[in-house]
Scaffold this active site. Structure first.
Site, mmCIF file in Angstrom:
data_model
loop_
_atom_site.group_PDB
_atom_site.id
_atom_site.type_symbol
_atom_site.label_atom_id
_atom_site.label_comp_id
_atom_site.label_asym_id
_atom_site.label_seq_id
_atom_site.Cartn_x
_atom_site.Cartn_y
_atom_site.Cartn_z
ATOM 1 N N CYS A 1 -4.509 12.892 13.494
ATOM 2 C CA CYS A 1 -5.171 11.603 13.300
ATOM 3 C C CYS A 1 -5.027 10.816 14.586
ATOM 4 O O CYS A 1 -4.379 11.257 15.535
ATOM 5 C CB CYS A 1 -4.617 10.857 12.104
ATOM 6 S SG CYS A 1 -3.118 9.971 12.411
ATOM 7 N N ASP B 1 4.933 0.402 12.125
ATOM 8 C CA ASP B 1 3.727 -0.260 11.599
ATOM 9 C C ASP B 1 3.635 -1.733 12.006
ATOM 10 O O ASP B 1 2.643 -2.394 11.692
ATOM 11 C CB ASP B 1 3.660 -0.133 10.067
ATOM 12 C CG ASP B 1 3.284 1.275 9.625
ATOM 13 O OD1 ASP B 1 2.896 2.097 10.473
ATOM 14 O OD2 ASP B 1 3.369 1.552 8.410
ATOM 15 N N ARG C 1 0.877 14.425 13.633
ATOM 16 C CA ARG C 1 1.319 14.213 12.253
ATOM 17 C C ARG C 1 1.395 15.486 11.407
ATOM 18 O O ARG C 1 0.639 15.667 10.438
ATOM 19 C CB ARG C 1 0.451 13.159 11.572
ATOM 20 C CG ARG C 1 0.491 11.852 12.343
ATOM 21 C CD ARG C 1 -0.190 10.735 11.653
ATOM 22 N NE ARG C 1 0.619 10.147 10.605
ATOM 23 C CZ ARG C 1 0.269 9.040 9.942
ATOM 24 N NH1 ARG C 1 -0.851 8.440 10.232
ATOM 25 N NH2 ARG C 1 1.039 8.556 9.002
ATOM 26 N N ARG D 1 -8.574 -0.437 5.020
ATOM 27 C CA ARG D 1 -7.684 0.570 4.413
ATOM 28 C C ARG D 1 -6.358 -0.060 4.007
ATOM 29 O O ARG D 1 -5.705 0.437 3.087
ATOM 30 C CB ARG D 1 -7.377 1.695 5.422
ATOM 31 C CG ARG D 1 -8.518 2.652 5.629
ATOM 32 C CD ARG D 1 -8.038 3.842 6.449
ATOM 33 N NE ARG D 1 -6.723 4.238 6.007
ATOM 34 C CZ ARG D 1 -5.728 4.626 6.797
ATOM 35 N NH1 ARG D 1 -5.911 4.695 8.084
ATOM 36 N NH2 ARG D 1 -4.564 4.957 6.302
ATOM 37 N N LYS E 1 0.832 -1.209 0.000
ATOM 38 C CA LYS E 1 0.000 0.000 0.000
ATOM 39 C C LYS E 1 0.864 1.254 0.000
ATOM 40 O O LYS E 1 0.638 2.182 -0.781
ATOM 41 C CB LYS E 1 -0.904 -0.002 1.243
ATOM 42 C CG LYS E 1 -1.562 1.333 1.534
ATOM 43 C CD LYS E 1 -2.460 1.262 2.747
ATOM 44 C CE LYS E 1 -1.806 1.595 4.056
ATOM 45 N NZ LYS E 1 -1.499 3.020 4.269
ATOM 46 N N ASN E 2 1.872 1.279 0.896
ATOM 47 C CA ASN E 2 2.636 2.517 1.075
ATOM 48 C C ASN E 2 3.602 2.810 -0.071
ATOM 49 O O ASN E 2 4.234 3.872 -0.091
ATOM 50 C CB ASN E 2 3.396 2.492 2.403
ATOM 51 C CG ASN E 2 2.452 2.716 3.577
ATOM 52 O OD1 ASN E 2 1.271 2.988 3.384
ATOM 53 N ND2 ASN E 2 2.974 2.595 4.792
HETATM 54 C C1 UD1 Z 1 4.494 6.803 6.668
HETATM 55 C C2 UD1 Z 1 3.644 5.592 6.432
HETATM 56 C C3 UD1 Z 1 3.077 5.071 7.760
HETATM 57 C C4 UD1 Z 1 4.213 4.840 8.767
HETATM 58 C C5 UD1 Z 1 5.085 6.074 8.882
HETATM 59 C C6 UD1 Z 1 6.321 5.854 9.739
HETATM 60 C C7 UD1 Z 1 2.756 6.010 4.212
HETATM 61 C C8 UD1 Z 1 1.567 6.342 3.381
HETATM 62 N N1 UD1 Z 1 2.541 5.966 5.542
HETATM 63 O O1 UD1 Z 1 3.647 7.826 7.196
HETATM 64 O O2 UD1 Z 1 2.403 3.840 7.504
HETATM 65 O O3 UD1 Z 1 3.667 4.545 10.029
HETATM 66 O O4 UD1 Z 1 5.545 6.490 7.574
HETATM 67 O O5 UD1 Z 1 7.078 4.813 9.242
HETATM 68 O O6 UD1 Z 1 3.829 5.759 3.706
HETATM 69 N N2 UD1 Z 1 6.914 14.369 11.252
HETATM 70 C C9 UD1 Z 1 7.138 15.679 11.637
HETATM 71 N N3 UD1 Z 1 7.023 16.651 10.678
HETATM 72 C C10 UD1 Z 1 6.684 16.363 9.384
HETATM 73 C C11 UD1 Z 1 6.475 15.025 9.011
HETATM 74 C C12 UD1 Z 1 6.597 14.047 9.978
HETATM 75 O O7 UD1 Z 1 7.431 15.971 12.773
HETATM 76 O O8 UD1 Z 1 6.580 17.276 8.581
HETATM 77 C C13 UD1 Z 1 7.027 13.294 12.283
HETATM 78 C C14 UD1 Z 1 5.710 12.547 12.470
HETATM 79 O O9 UD1 Z 1 4.868 13.220 13.375
HETATM 80 C C15 UD1 Z 1 6.208 11.232 13.022
HETATM 81 C C16 UD1 Z 1 7.531 11.029 12.259
HETATM 82 O O10 UD1 Z 1 7.912 12.315 11.795
HETATM 83 O O11 UD1 Z 1 6.474 11.368 14.394
HETATM 84 C C17 UD1 Z 1 7.452 10.074 11.095
HETATM 85 O O12 UD1 Z 1 6.366 10.433 10.270
HETATM 86 P P1 UD1 Z 1 6.367 10.214 8.703
HETATM 87 O O13 UD1 Z 1 7.528 9.371 8.295
HETATM 88 O O14 UD1 Z 1 6.171 11.523 8.026
HETATM 89 O O15 UD1 Z 1 5.042 9.362 8.504
HETATM 90 P P2 UD1 Z 1 4.148 9.356 7.213
HETATM 91 O O16 UD1 Z 1 4.996 9.612 6.028
HETATM 92 O O17 UD1 Z 1 2.928 10.173 7.436
#
Ligand code: UD1
Length: 423
Positions: free
Chosen positions: A117, A305, A122, A397, A22-23
């Site tokens: 969420c 995950d 996030r 999902r 999915k990701n």
């Molecule tokens: C992706 C995955 C999700 C997985 C996560 C972490 C997809 C669609 N989803 O989510 O399944 O659980 O990676 O492996 O690929 N953060 C910030 N600022 C930002 C962005 C992120 O502080 O601008 C923090 C987030 O709050 C979190 C950490 O960084 O604590 C990791 O998040 P991130 O890698 O961005 O997760 P996603 O890409 O949303």
């Protein structure tokens, strides 16, 4: 609303086919917006998040064709809108992935801010700061991120935190930027590498994907391509844990053990016999698992995950294990549901101490997010009596036909409509 009804049913045996990730499918579908020709993506899992993404691409004007093998061809030529509406973004945060491609290809984009969420706040500041560094003008108005740039300019971007979708958004945007971009502190997840492969097939010039420094030489345009999405390592890991908990002998086909070494290591530590072959994994478990300690961190460390699933395993393991969640601040919502099944868990902040009990007991429980739901399914597989899981739209999902796959290896699991209740 559908529910899942499970009854503990002894060991699991047989074979399963793992779906596409999915990701990886989500960013690859978003990447089609960068092209000037149709892009064909294969091995796409049949999931609600994919349907949401296709709906979003359709709203933007893209033409979507589904072939007989569930490959999807996206023709981005008719795209006439650069607005990703709240109604779609609120149901799937990964919608933010269209921001970079729309901006790079069309010079502007308006994407609703996803908001918080269940598992944490996030933020998307990494995405926005990176696009600004590439020359975009960004404002947030009426809940929308509005981005503009006649043409993005390559630059060096040092990302504050390691973000998977943040890295993917900037990687996609940089493919069409003028000049050279260096993305530092990039996420190294296999799904980032898969996206880079897809973009490279479309004509992008990328090196270093899979390391923390990705370099991109911008090109004027990207063409059509074919790409097959890599196997889902989280789905793979979930069925491996299911077997480690229920016992038995299961072979997972069309997967890649190289994608989840940290998970395989922990399963072996718990007592499972794991044979890793290039395209399949066989797991055998003949005893009660031993409790293990797990600490989540960005790839290649243990994935957040998979945290909830390993917590479920510790619930019935011999001994005690400590689970530490370092990625998301609120990813222990499965704790109180697992406790309803008789688990002995003491959670405080980022840490949960799980003392294994000999047996869990079925009860009605509620799914709260995608991977938390998976942990409840795993617990239900080994609990004595009936477990009824409500709100399984979270599972839909991210897990393709989970009840069919688990039934095929001997689990007693059924989907019931709410009107039938626990009957
Ligand atoms: C992706 C995955 C999700 C997985 C996560 C972490 C997809 C669609 N989803 O989510 O399944 O659980 O990676 O492996 O690929 N953060 C910030 N600022 C930002 C962005 C992120 O502080 O601008 C923090 C987030 O709050 C979190 C950490 O960084 O604590 C990791 O998040 P991130 O890698 O961005 O997760 P996603 O890409 O949303």
């Amino acid at each position: 609303m559908d529910k899942l009804l499970l009854r503990g049913n002894g060991p699991l045996r047989g074979e399963l086919r793992i779906s596409g990730a999915k990701n990886a499918a989500l960013p690859c579908l978003a990447a089609t917006l960068l092209a000037r020709e149709p892009v064909h993506i294969r091995n796409i899992p049949h999931l609600r998040d994919i349907t949401t993404t296709l709906e979003l691409l359709g709203t933007l004007g893209a033409r979507i064709l589904v072939d007989s093998q569930l490959g999807i061809e996206v023709d981005p030529r008719p795209v006439h809108s650069v607005v990703a509406p709240y109604e779609l973004v609120k149901t799937m945060r990964a919608s933010i992935l269209v921001l970079g491609p729309l901006l790079a290809r069309h010079g502007s984009a308006e994407v609703s801010l996803p908001g918080g969420c269940a598992i944490g706040s996030r933020p998307v500041t990494v995405h926005l700061a990176g696009l600004q560094a590439l020359g975009a003008e960004i404002t947030v108005q009426e809940g929308f991120v509005k981005a503009q740039a006649a043409r993005l300019r390559g630059t060096r971007v040092v990302m504050d935190v390691v973000s998977v979708t943040g890295t993917e958004n900037l990687l996609m945007a940089a493919t069409l930027a003028e000049g050279h971009t260096i993305l530092e502190n990039a996420a190294r997840e296999p799904e980032v590498v898969d996206l880079a492969r897809c973009l490279t097939a479309m004509g992008a010039r990328i090196s270093g994907a899979g390391t923390s420094v990705i370099e991109i030489e911008g090109v004027a345009e990207l063409h059509g391509a074919e790409h097959s999405v890599l196997p889902d390592r989280i789905e793979t890991g979930t069925y491996l844990v299911a077997t480690a908990m229920a016992g038995g002998d299961v072979c997972l086909k069309r997967t890649d053990p190289g994608l989840l070494e940290s998970v395989l290591l922990k399963l072996r530590e718990a007592g499972a016999e794991v044979d890793a072959e290039p395209d399949h994994i066989r797991i055998r478990m003949a005893r009660r698992p031993s409790a293990i300690d797990v600490r989540t961190a960005p790839y290649p460390a243990f994935p957040t995950d998979m945290q909830a699933q390993f917590m479920a395993m510790n619930c019935i393991a011999s001994g005690s294990g400590v689970i530490t969640e370092t990625i998301f601040e609120n990813r222990f919502m499965h704790v109180s549901e697992l406790q309803r099944l008789g688990a002995d868990i003491n959670a405080d902040g980022k840490t949960a101490v799980v003392r294994g009990v000999p047996r869990l007991h079925g009860a009605p429980v509620m799914a709260t997010d995608l991977r938390a739901s998976a942990s409840l399914v795993l617990a239900g597989l080994v609990a004595e009596g009936e477990t009824l899981i409500d709100r399984i739209y979270h599972l839909d999902r991210g897990y393709e036909v989970i009840e069919e796959k688990l039934s095929a290896i001997g689990a007693d699991i059924h989907r019931v409509s709410s009107s039938r209740g626990a009957a």
